[in-house]
Design a protein around this motif. Structure first.
Motif, PDB file in Angstrom:
ATOM      1  N   ASP A  24      -4.835  -8.046   0.562  1.00 45.75           N
ATOM      2  CA  ASP A  24      -5.426  -8.680  -0.624  1.00 45.75           C
ATOM      3  C   ASP A  24      -4.673  -8.407  -1.926  1.00 45.75           C
ATOM      4  O   ASP A  24      -5.244  -8.558  -3.011  1.00 45.75           O
ATOM      5  N   LEU A  25      -3.412  -8.018  -1.844  1.00 42.62           N
ATOM      6  CA  LEU A  25      -2.619  -7.788  -3.055  1.00 42.62           C
ATOM      7  C   LEU A  25      -1.782  -9.019  -3.397  1.00 42.62           C
ATOM      8  O   LEU A  25      -1.368  -9.763  -2.519  1.00 42.62           O
ATOM      9  N   THR A  26      -1.525  -9.183  -4.675  1.00 47.20           N
ATOM     10  CA  THR A  26      -0.593 -10.214  -5.127  1.00 47.20           C
ATOM     11  C   THR A  26       0.829  -9.668  -5.009  1.00 47.20           C
ATOM     12  O   THR A  26       1.030  -8.459  -4.848  1.00 47.20           O
ATOM     13  N   ASP A  27       1.809 -10.555  -5.132  1.00 53.18           N
ATOM     14  CA  ASP A  27       3.199 -10.104  -5.129  1.00 53.18           C
ATOM     15  C   ASP A  27       3.458  -9.144  -6.282  1.00 53.18           C
ATOM     16  O   ASP A  27       4.168  -8.148  -6.123  1.00 53.18           O
ATOM     17  N   GLN A  29       1.349  -7.084  -7.741  1.00 55.77           N
ATOM     18  CA  GLN A  29       0.771  -5.773  -7.415  1.00 55.77           C
ATOM     19  C   GLN A  29       1.626  -5.046  -6.378  1.00 55.77           C
ATOM     20  O   GLN A  29       1.836  -3.840  -6.476  1.00 55.77           O
ATOM     21  N   THR A  92       8.743 -11.807  -1.480  1.00 53.74           N
ATOM     22  CA  THR A  92       7.287 -11.966  -1.537  1.00 53.74           C
ATOM     23  C   THR A  92       6.670 -10.995  -0.550  1.00 53.74           C
ATOM     24  O   THR A  92       7.313 -10.629   0.451  1.00 53.74           O
TER      25      THR A  92
END
Length: 169
Positions: A24-27, A29, A92
Protein backbone atom coordinates in the motif's frame (compact mmCIF):
# COMPACT_ATOMS: atom_id res chain seq x y z
CA UNK A 1 8.78 -32.28 2.93
CA UNK A 2 12.37 -32.64 1.78
CA UNK A 3 15.34 -30.38 2.35
CA UNK A 4 14.94 -28.45 -0.89
CA UNK A 5 11.29 -27.60 -0.28
CA UNK A 6 12.11 -26.60 3.30
CA UNK A 7 14.79 -24.22 2.03
CA UNK A 8 12.44 -22.73 -0.60
CA UNK A 9 9.63 -22.41 1.96
CA UNK A 10 11.89 -20.66 4.48
CA UNK A 11 13.30 -18.28 1.87
CA UNK A 12 9.78 -17.49 0.66
CA UNK A 13 8.62 -16.78 4.22
CA UNK A 14 11.28 -14.09 4.62
CA UNK A 15 10.71 -12.72 1.12
CA UNK A 16 7.04 -12.39 2.05
CA UNK A 17 7.88 -10.45 5.21
CA UNK A 18 10.00 -8.07 3.14
CA UNK A 19 7.29 -7.63 0.50
CA UNK A 20 4.70 -7.02 3.23
CA UNK A 21 6.61 -3.92 4.36
CA UNK A 22 5.89 -2.15 1.07
CA UNK A 23 2.19 -3.00 0.86
CA UNK A 24 0.00 0.00 0.00
CA UNK A 25 2.92 2.42 -0.48
CA UNK A 26 3.31 4.94 -3.27
CA UNK A 27 6.50 5.13 -5.31
CA UNK A 28 7.42 8.31 -3.44
CA UNK A 29 7.03 6.60 -0.07
CA UNK A 30 9.01 3.58 -1.26
CA UNK A 31 11.85 5.89 -2.34
CA UNK A 32 11.86 7.96 0.86
CA UNK A 33 14.75 7.73 3.32
CA UNK A 34 13.08 7.65 6.72
CA UNK A 35 16.27 7.22 8.76
CA UNK A 36 19.82 8.57 8.60
CA UNK A 37 20.91 5.62 6.46
CA UNK A 38 20.77 5.45 2.65
CA UNK A 39 18.11 2.76 2.86
CA UNK A 40 14.66 3.12 1.39
CA UNK A 41 12.05 0.41 1.11
CA UNK A 42 12.21 0.34 -2.67
CA UNK A 43 15.99 0.35 -2.48
CA UNK A 44 15.95 -2.66 -0.18
CA UNK A 45 13.73 -4.59 -2.60
CA UNK A 46 16.10 -3.61 -5.43
CA UNK A 47 19.17 -4.62 -3.43
CA UNK A 48 17.84 -7.97 -2.25
CA UNK A 49 16.79 -8.92 -5.78
CA UNK A 50 20.23 -8.01 -7.18
CA UNK A 51 22.10 -9.85 -4.43
CA UNK A 52 19.94 -12.96 -4.79
CA UNK A 53 20.52 -12.99 -8.56
CA UNK A 54 24.30 -12.65 -8.05
CA UNK A 55 24.42 -15.53 -5.57
CA UNK A 56 22.31 -17.72 -7.87
CA UNK A 57 24.86 -17.10 -10.61
CA UNK A 58 27.60 -18.07 -8.15
CA UNK A 59 25.87 -21.40 -7.48
CA UNK A 60 25.94 -22.30 -11.17
CA UNK A 61 29.13 -20.59 -12.31
CA UNK A 62 31.35 -19.70 -9.37
CA UNK A 63 32.86 -16.36 -8.37
CA UNK A 64 33.45 -15.22 -11.95
CA UNK A 65 29.71 -15.50 -12.69
CA UNK A 66 28.88 -13.12 -9.82
CA UNK A 67 30.15 -10.18 -11.89
CA UNK A 68 26.96 -10.56 -13.83
CA UNK A 69 25.32 -8.21 -16.23
CA UNK A 70 26.45 -4.82 -17.43
CA UNK A 71 25.21 -2.17 -15.06
CA UNK A 72 25.50 -4.40 -11.99
CA UNK A 73 28.14 -3.38 -9.52
CA UNK A 74 29.76 -4.94 -6.52
CA UNK A 75 30.99 -3.31 -3.34
CA UNK A 76 34.28 -2.28 -5.00
CA UNK A 77 32.47 0.59 -6.76
CA UNK A 78 31.25 2.55 -3.72
CA UNK A 79 28.88 4.97 -5.45
CA UNK A 80 27.31 2.31 -7.64
CA UNK A 81 27.03 0.00 -4.62
CA UNK A 82 25.23 2.73 -2.63
CA UNK A 83 22.94 3.45 -5.59
CA UNK A 84 21.54 -0.07 -5.51
CA UNK A 85 19.95 0.79 -2.16
CA UNK A 86 18.03 3.71 -3.70
CA UNK A 87 15.27 3.90 -6.25
CA UNK A 88 16.65 5.45 -9.42
CA UNK A 89 14.76 7.80 -11.69
CA UNK A 90 12.26 5.67 -13.57
CA UNK A 91 12.14 2.92 -10.94
CA UNK A 92 8.68 2.08 -9.67
CA UNK A 93 7.81 -0.02 -6.68
CA UNK A 94 5.67 -2.26 -8.89
CA UNK A 95 8.58 -2.75 -11.30
CA UNK A 96 11.01 -3.55 -8.49
CA UNK A 97 8.58 -6.07 -7.01
CA UNK A 98 8.08 -7.69 -10.42
CA UNK A 99 11.85 -8.06 -10.84
CA UNK A 100 12.17 -9.46 -7.29
CA UNK A 101 9.43 -11.99 -8.07
CA UNK A 102 11.22 -13.02 -11.29
CA UNK A 103 14.53 -13.49 -9.45
CA UNK A 104 12.81 -15.39 -6.63
CA UNK A 105 11.15 -17.77 -9.09
CA UNK A 106 14.49 -18.47 -10.80
CA UNK A 107 16.22 -19.06 -7.47
CA UNK A 108 13.46 -21.39 -6.28
CA UNK A 109 13.75 -23.43 -9.49
CA UNK A 110 17.54 -23.56 -9.09
CA UNK A 111 17.19 -24.87 -5.52
CA UNK A 112 14.67 -27.49 -6.64
CA UNK A 113 16.60 -28.71 -9.69
CA UNK A 114 20.31 -28.33 -8.92
CA UNK A 115 21.79 -31.84 -9.09
CA UNK A 116 23.72 -31.42 -5.82
CA UNK A 117 23.24 -28.86 -3.05
CA UNK A 118 26.73 -29.79 -1.89
CA UNK A 119 28.27 -28.41 -5.08
CA UNK A 120 30.81 -25.80 -3.93
CA UNK A 121 32.76 -22.98 -5.52
CA UNK A 122 35.55 -20.85 -4.14
CA UNK A 123 34.27 -17.46 -2.98
CA UNK A 124 35.38 -14.28 -4.71
CA UNK A 125 38.52 -12.60 -3.46
CA UNK A 126 37.32 -9.89 -1.06
CA UNK A 127 38.44 -8.51 2.29
CA UNK A 128 35.51 -10.19 4.08
CA UNK A 129 35.99 -13.78 2.81
CA UNK A 130 39.07 -15.70 3.96
CA UNK A 131 41.20 -16.67 0.93
CA UNK A 132 40.45 -20.10 -0.46
CA UNK A 133 37.05 -20.42 1.23
CA UNK A 134 34.41 -22.30 -0.71
CA UNK A 135 30.64 -22.30 -0.19
CA UNK A 136 28.23 -25.01 -1.23
CA UNK A 137 24.93 -24.23 -2.90
CA UNK A 138 23.28 -25.13 0.42
CA UNK A 139 25.43 -22.56 2.26
CA UNK A 140 24.51 -19.92 -0.33
CA UNK A 141 20.79 -20.60 0.20
CA UNK A 142 21.25 -20.30 3.96
CA UNK A 143 23.07 -17.00 3.36
CA UNK A 144 20.18 -15.76 1.19
CA UNK A 145 17.71 -16.64 3.96
CA UNK A 146 19.80 -14.71 6.48
CA UNK A 147 20.29 -11.73 4.16
CA UNK A 148 16.60 -11.54 3.28
CA UNK A 149 15.58 -11.86 6.91
CA UNK A 150 18.01 -9.14 7.99
CA UNK A 151 16.75 -6.75 5.33
CA UNK A 152 13.13 -7.55 6.20
CA UNK A 153 13.95 -6.31 9.70
CA UNK A 154 15.52 -3.16 8.29
CA UNK A 155 12.44 -2.65 6.14
CA UNK A 156 10.12 -3.03 9.13
CA UNK A 157 11.95 -0.21 10.95
CA UNK A 158 11.87 2.01 7.87
CA UNK A 159 8.15 1.38 7.34
CA UNK A 160 7.37 2.19 10.96
CA UNK A 161 9.41 5.40 10.60
CA UNK A 162 7.45 6.35 7.46
CA UNK A 163 3.89 5.93 8.62
CA UNK A 164 3.80 4.04 11.91
CA UNK A 165 2.82 0.74 10.29
CA UNK A 166 4.28 -2.33 11.99
CA UNK A 167 4.54 -5.06 9.43
CA UNK A 168 6.23 -7.70 11.56
CA UNK A 169 4.92 -6.95 15.02
Amino acid sequence: MGEREELVETLNKHRGLLRRTVRDLTDAQAAERATVSELSLGGLIKHVAAVEARWARFVTGGAEAMRGREGEHGPGDAEAWAAQFRMAEGDTLAGLLTEYERVAHETDELIRTLPDLGLAHELPVTPWFPPGTAWSARRVVLHLIAETSQHAGHADIIRESLDGAKTMG
